[in-house]
Motif scaffolding. Structure first.
Motif, PDB file in Angstrom:
ATOM      1  N   PRO A  47      22.457  48.655  52.309  1.00 38.01           N
ATOM      2  CA  PRO A  47      23.466  47.676  51.862  1.00 38.01           C
ATOM      3  C   PRO A  47      24.042  46.909  53.046  1.00 38.01           C
ATOM      4  O   PRO A  47      24.089  47.410  54.172  1.00 38.01           O
ATOM      5  N   MET A  48      24.502  45.699  52.769  1.00 39.22           N
ATOM      6  CA  MET A  48      25.119  44.866  53.802  1.00 39.22           C
ATOM      7  C   MET A  48      26.380  45.552  54.345  1.00 39.22           C
ATOM      8  O   MET A  48      26.978  46.390  53.670  1.00 39.22           O
ATOM      9  N   PRO A  49      26.794  45.198  55.567  1.00 40.44           N
ATOM     10  CA  PRO A  49      27.960  45.843  56.182  1.00 40.44           C
ATOM     11  C   PRO A  49      29.217  45.809  55.303  1.00 40.44           C
ATOM     12  O   PRO A  49      29.963  46.779  55.268  1.00 40.44           O
ATOM     13  N   LEU A  50      29.446  44.723  54.594  1.00 42.60           N
ATOM     14  CA  LEU A  50      30.631  44.628  53.744  1.00 42.60           C
ATOM     15  C   LEU A  50      30.634  45.715  52.677  1.00 42.60           C
ATOM     16  O   LEU A  50      31.663  46.348  52.431  1.00 42.60           O
ATOM     17  N   THR A 132      29.169  44.764  35.568  1.00 41.72           N
ATOM     18  CA  THR A 132      29.920  45.948  35.986  1.00 41.72           C
ATOM     19  C   THR A 132      31.269  45.919  35.293  1.00 41.72           C
ATOM     20  O   THR A 132      31.937  44.883  35.283  1.00 41.72           O
ATOM     21  N   ARG A 133      31.648  47.054  34.699  1.00 45.63           N
ATOM     22  CA  ARG A 133      32.970  47.209  34.075  1.00 45.63           C
ATOM     23  C   ARG A 133      33.798  48.154  34.946  1.00 45.63           C
ATOM     24  O   ARG A 133      33.306  49.201  35.375  1.00 45.63           O
ATOM     25  N   TYR A 134      35.064  47.776  35.176  1.00 46.42           N
ATOM     26  CA  TYR A 134      35.910  48.583  36.060  1.00 46.42           C
ATOM     27  C   TYR A 134      37.388  48.383  35.727  1.00 46.42           C
ATOM     28  O   TYR A 134      37.771  47.464  35.010  1.00 46.42           O
ATOM     29  N   ARG A 135      38.190  49.261  36.285  1.00 50.96           N
ATOM     30  CA  ARG A 135      39.647  49.128  36.255  1.00 50.96           C
ATOM     31  C   ARG A 135      40.100  49.007  37.703  1.00 50.96           C
ATOM     32  O   ARG A 135      39.849  49.892  38.511  1.00 50.96           O
ATOM     33  N   GLY A 136      40.773  47.911  38.017  1.00 53.45           N
ATOM     34  CA  GLY A 136      41.348  47.735  39.351  1.00 53.45           C
ATOM     35  C   GLY A 136      42.784  48.246  39.325  1.00 53.45           C
ATOM     36  O   GLY A 136      43.551  47.879  38.441  1.00 53.45           O
ATOM     37  N   HIS A 137      43.133  49.085  40.285  1.00 61.47           N
ATOM     38  CA  HIS A 137      44.464  49.700  40.282  1.00 61.47           C
ATOM     39  C   HIS A 137      45.442  49.065  41.267  1.00 61.47           C
ATOM     40  O   HIS A 137      46.646  49.284  41.159  1.00 61.47           O
ATOM     41  N   LEU A 138      44.938  48.288  42.228  1.00 64.84           N
ATOM     42  CA  LEU A 138      45.819  47.710  43.240  1.00 64.84           C
ATOM     43  C   LEU A 138      46.630  46.570  42.641  1.00 64.84           C
ATOM     44  O   LEU A 138      46.156  45.821  41.799  1.00 64.84           O
ATOM     45  N   ARG A 139      47.875  46.428  43.084  1.00 69.65           N
ATOM     46  CA  ARG A 139      48.771  45.393  42.596  1.00 69.65           C
ATOM     47  C   ARG A 139      49.237  44.539  43.762  1.00 69.65           C
ATOM     48  O   ARG A 139      49.301  45.045  44.879  1.00 69.65           O
ATOM     49  N   PRO A 140      49.586  43.312  43.567  1.00 70.79           N
ATOM     50  CA  PRO A 140      49.519  42.564  42.310  1.00 70.79           C
ATOM     51  C   PRO A 140      48.068  42.203  41.986  1.00 70.79           C
ATOM     52  O   PRO A 140      47.259  41.932  42.885  1.00 70.79           O
ATOM     53  N   ARG A 141      47.725  42.195  40.706  1.00 71.44           N
ATOM     54  CA  ARG A 141      46.344  41.974  40.269  1.00 71.44           C
ATOM     55  C   ARG A 141      45.823  40.599  40.695  1.00 71.44           C
ATOM     56  O   ARG A 141      44.664  40.474  41.058  1.00 71.44           O
ATOM     57  N   LEU A 143      46.234  39.112  43.337  1.00 70.64           N
ATOM     58  CA  LEU A 143      45.838  39.158  44.740  1.00 70.64           C
ATOM     59  C   LEU A 143      44.522  39.929  44.921  1.00 70.64           C
ATOM     60  O   LEU A 143      43.644  39.496  45.655  1.00 70.64           O
ATOM     61  N   TRP A 144      44.373  41.058  44.246  1.00 75.11           N
ATOM     62  CA  TRP A 144      43.232  41.945  44.453  1.00 75.11           C
ATOM     63  C   TRP A 144      42.013  41.593  43.605  1.00 75.11           C
ATOM     64  O   TRP A 144      40.883  41.854  44.011  1.00 75.11           O
ATOM     65  N   ARG A 145      42.228  41.022  42.433  1.00 73.45           N
ATOM     66  CA  ARG A 145      41.113  40.711  41.525  1.00 73.45           C
ATOM     67  C   ARG A 145      40.033  39.852  42.198  1.00 73.45           C
ATOM     68  O   ARG A 145      38.849  40.156  42.075  1.00 73.45           O
ATOM     69  N   PRO A 146      40.377  38.781  42.914  1.00 75.13           N
ATOM     70  CA  PRO A 146      39.324  37.972  43.557  1.00 75.13           C
ATOM     71  C   PRO A 146      38.473  38.776  44.553  1.00 75.13           C
ATOM     72  O   PRO A 146      37.255  38.604  44.604  1.00 75.13           O
ATOM     73  N   LEU A 147      39.078  39.662  45.331  1.00 73.14           N
ATOM     74  CA  LEU A 147      38.322  40.493  46.268  1.00 73.14           C
ATOM     75  C   LEU A 147      37.411  41.458  45.500  1.00 73.14           C
ATOM     76  O   LEU A 147      36.247  41.631  45.862  1.00 73.14           O
TER      77      LEU A 147
END
Length: 183
Positions: A47-50, A132-141, A143-147
């Motif tokens: 996989p790529m470094p990222l 891919t289906r997921y739940r993102g837990h970091l807030r505010p959404r 801010l984190w959703r695009p990453l």
């Protein structure tokens, strides 16, 4: 990854499931694409470094990925692992799976719930939609959703590039050109 895990523990679990889908076209039939389908853990290239920054390196996968009810055991370096259960499959059409166990060191930031591969023939080849289906837990959404979405598309790209490479080695030259991606 340890820092992210600690940071993620500051936030409550998110109940909202989000989808990220990447669509690609192959100059090959859906049957051929079905036969060349790979999970992330099966892609032979590194996989790529990222991706390596956020996920442990895959080591191996065990299980039948096209049989409904089958459990797929995915092993990663440093003892991390993931278990998937195939929930639906139709040859050369789709495979859907749920994630039963996720121990990748990022669970407090993001929880994978499942995914799918949807294939269809079209003039000149086929189309594959990897979701891919997921739940993102970091807030505010906001801010984190695009990453999260960016990383999911990079993960998809890695898988799809691996599939392309595998198809190119298994099909006579000229039948599988480079993948054109749409997100």
């Amino acid at each position: 990854m340890r820092f992210l895990a600690r940071f993620g523990r500051l936030f409550p679990r998110n109940a909202i499931i989000e989808d990220v889908a990447t669509t690609v076209c192959f100059d090959a039939t859906a049957e051929t694409v079905w036969q060349g389908m790979l999970f992330y853990e099966e892609v032979p290239s590194r996989p790529m470094p990222l991706l390596r920054l956020f996920l442990p390196a895959p080591v191996r996968t065990e299980g039948e990925k096209t049989r409904v009810g089958a459990t797929i055991e995915c092993t990663y370096d440093r003892g991390y692992h993931l278990e998937k259960r195939i929930t639906a499959a139709e040859r050369a059409r789709f495979v859907r799976f749920d994630v039963l166990v996720q121990q990748l060191g990022v669970e407090d930031c993001i929880s994978m719930t499942g995914g799918s591969y949807e294939m269809s023939d079209h003039p000149g080849g086929s189309e594959l939609v990897l979701t891919t289906r997921y739940r993102g837990h970091l807030r505010p959404r906001w801010l984190w959703r695009p990453l999260e979405r960016f990383l999911a598309h990079r993960l998809h790209r890695h898988i799809l590039d691996g599939m392309r490479a595998a198809l190119e080695t298994s099909i006579p030259a000229g039948e599988v050109p480079p993948i054109g991606a749409r997100s």
